[in-house]
Design an enzyme around this catalytic site. Structure first.
Site, PDB file in Angstrom:
ATOM      1  CE  LYS A  90      11.160  24.474  21.381  1.00 33.90           C
ATOM      2  NZ  LYS A  90      12.090  25.412  22.056  1.00 33.90           N
ATOM      3  CE1 TYR A 103      14.895  21.841  25.196  1.00 33.23           C
ATOM      4  CE2 TYR A 103      12.670  21.335  25.922  1.00 33.23           C
ATOM      5  CZ  TYR A 103      13.539  21.833  24.967  1.00 33.23           C
ATOM      6  OH  TYR A 103      13.049  22.325  23.776  1.00 33.23           O
ATOM      7  CG  PHE A 124      16.161  28.969  30.306  1.00 30.29           C
ATOM      8  CD1 PHE A 124      15.932  27.738  29.703  1.00 30.29           C
ATOM      9  CD2 PHE A 124      17.392  29.592  30.084  1.00 30.29           C
ATOM     10  CE1 PHE A 124      16.897  27.141  28.891  1.00 30.29           C
ATOM     11  CE2 PHE A 124      18.359  29.010  29.268  1.00 30.29           C
ATOM     12  CZ  PHE A 124      18.109  27.773  28.675  1.00 30.29           C
ATOM     13  NE  ARG A 184      20.640  24.569  15.639  1.00 25.40           N
ATOM     14  CZ  ARG A 184      20.603  24.651  16.972  1.00 25.40           C
ATOM     15  NH1 ARG A 184      19.867  23.807  17.688  1.00 25.40           N
ATOM     16  NH2 ARG A 184      21.286  25.567  17.597  1.00 25.40           N
ATOM     17  CB  THR A 203      17.667  30.344  20.375  1.00 23.96           C
ATOM     18  OG1 THR A 203      18.529  29.313  19.899  1.00 23.96           O
ATOM     19  CG2 THR A 203      16.847  29.841  21.542  1.00 23.96           C
ATOM     20  CG  HIS A 261      14.319  20.963  19.941  1.00 19.60           C
ATOM     21  ND1 HIS A 261      15.307  21.399  20.792  1.00 19.60           N
ATOM     22  CD2 HIS A 261      14.732  19.762  19.452  1.00 19.60           C
ATOM     23  CE1 HIS A 261      16.279  20.473  20.819  1.00 19.60           C
ATOM     24  NE2 HIS A 261      15.942  19.469  20.012  1.00 19.60           N
TER      25      HIS A 261
HETATM   26  P1  ATP Z   1      21.902  25.748  20.965  1.00 23.36           P
HETATM   27  O1  ATP Z   1      22.393  25.756  19.578  1.00 23.36           O
HETATM   28  O2  ATP Z   1      22.771  26.579  21.871  1.00 23.36           O
HETATM   29  O3  ATP Z   1      21.608  24.384  21.516  1.00 23.36           O
HETATM   30  P2  ATP Z   1      19.029  26.154  21.003  1.00 23.36           P
HETATM   31  O4  ATP Z   1      18.281  26.985  20.028  1.00 23.36           O
HETATM   32  O5  ATP Z   1      18.905  24.670  20.913  1.00 23.36           O
HETATM   33  O6  ATP Z   1      20.533  26.610  20.936  1.00 23.36           O
HETATM   34  P3  ATP Z   1      19.123  26.168  23.817  1.00 23.36           P
HETATM   35  O7  ATP Z   1      20.078  27.181  24.356  1.00 23.36           O
HETATM   36  O8  ATP Z   1      19.609  24.749  23.693  1.00 23.36           O
HETATM   37  O9  ATP Z   1      18.597  26.655  22.400  1.00 23.36           O
HETATM   38  O10 ATP Z   1      17.790  26.233  24.666  1.00 23.36           O
HETATM   39  C1  ATP Z   1      16.795  25.264  24.546  1.00 23.36           C
HETATM   40  C2  ATP Z   1      15.444  25.932  24.605  1.00 23.36           C
HETATM   41  O11 ATP Z   1      15.329  26.614  25.852  1.00 23.36           O
HETATM   42  C3  ATP Z   1      15.218  27.027  23.560  1.00 23.36           C
HETATM   43  O12 ATP Z   1      14.763  26.535  22.336  1.00 23.36           O
HETATM   44  C4  ATP Z   1      14.174  27.902  24.234  1.00 23.36           C
HETATM   45  O13 ATP Z   1      12.853  27.344  24.136  1.00 23.36           O
HETATM   46  C5  ATP Z   1      14.599  27.828  25.701  1.00 23.36           C
HETATM   47  N1  ATP Z   1      15.480  28.935  26.082  1.00 23.36           N
HETATM   48  C6  ATP Z   1      16.762  29.134  25.682  1.00 23.36           C
HETATM   49  N2  ATP Z   1      17.282  30.247  26.224  1.00 23.36           N
HETATM   50  C7  ATP Z   1      16.303  30.771  26.995  1.00 23.36           C
HETATM   51  C8  ATP Z   1      16.212  31.921  27.839  1.00 23.36           C
HETATM   52  N3  ATP Z   1      17.235  32.757  27.994  1.00 23.36           N
HETATM   53  N4  ATP Z   1      15.031  32.136  28.471  1.00 23.36           N
HETATM   54  C9  ATP Z   1      13.987  31.285  28.341  1.00 23.36           C
HETATM   55  N5  ATP Z   1      14.020  30.190  27.583  1.00 23.36           N
HETATM   56  C10 ATP Z   1      15.139  29.919  26.907  1.00 23.36           C
HETATM   57 MG    MG Z   2      19.941  23.305  22.147  1.00 30.20          MG
END
Ligand code: ATP
Ligand code: MG
Length: 140
Positions: free
Chosen positions: A11, A51, A59, A87, A93, A117
């Site tokens: 990122k 996204y 967010f 992962r 995250t 990501h």
């Molecule tokens: P999952 O396994 O639940 O998909 P992930 O690590 O892919 O987890 P997501 O919940 O899909 O995370 O969120 C996608 C992206 O959005 C994250 O990688 C982060 O950059 C951003 N993000 C997630 N939660 C928040 C938050 N509470 N505030 C700000 N940005 C967030």
């Molecule tokens: Mg995700």
């Protein structure tokens, strides 16, 4: 363990801090092979589409702004159990909750600017790889 492919994004917070090589090193050391890779700058429309699943989250706007704030490196990682291994290397995250030795713990600035990501399932991996790469761009 079947060989899998997963989409990885380094990122803008990480490319800005010159951490691309350090992050790629973590993946390669764990046996993930890079079978496709490019550096690009996402447009707002592309980041919104990537996204889209988060469109209703509070967010979302901020995430789109962040993901378009600088270049990203998108790559396809391949190896046994690649989705889960990626992962694991990434860590939680939220860097505050990430285990020692993970990318999140060592490099992330915040839950949003969290450096990487990774696809979360085989189905998402296939969609996300197709979002960025054509078959011709991936080492068969
Ligand atoms: P999952 O396994 O639940 O998909 P992930 O690590 O892919 O987890 P997501 O919940 O899909 O995370 O969120 C996608 C992206 O959005 C994250 O990688 C982060 O950059 C951003 N993000 C997630 N939660 C928040 C938050 N509470 N505030 C700000 N940005 C967030
Ligand atoms: Mg995700």
């Amino acid at each position: 363990m079947a060989s899998e492919r997963t989409l990885s994004i380094i990122k803008p917070d990480a490319t800005k801090r010159n951490l691309t090589g350090a992050i790629i090193d973590r993946f390669e050391r764990r046996g993930l092979r890079i079978v496709a890779q490019k550096r690009l700058r996402l447009t707002t429309e592309q980041a919104e589409r990537f996204y889209a699943v988060h469109a209703e989250r509070p967010f979302y706007r901020s995430l789109v702004r962040f993901m378009t704030s600088g270049p990203v490196v998108v790559q396809v990682l391949e190896g046994p159990d690649a989705i889960a291994v990626n992962r694991e290397v990434m860590g939680a995250t939220d860097p505050a909750k990430a285990a020692p030795g993970t990318i999140s713990k060592d490099f992330a600035e915040s839950i949003e600017a969290n450096s990487v990501h990774g696809s979360d399932s085989a189905e998402t991996a296939a969609q996300e790889i197709a979002f960025f790469f054509s078959a011709l761009e991936i080492d068969p």
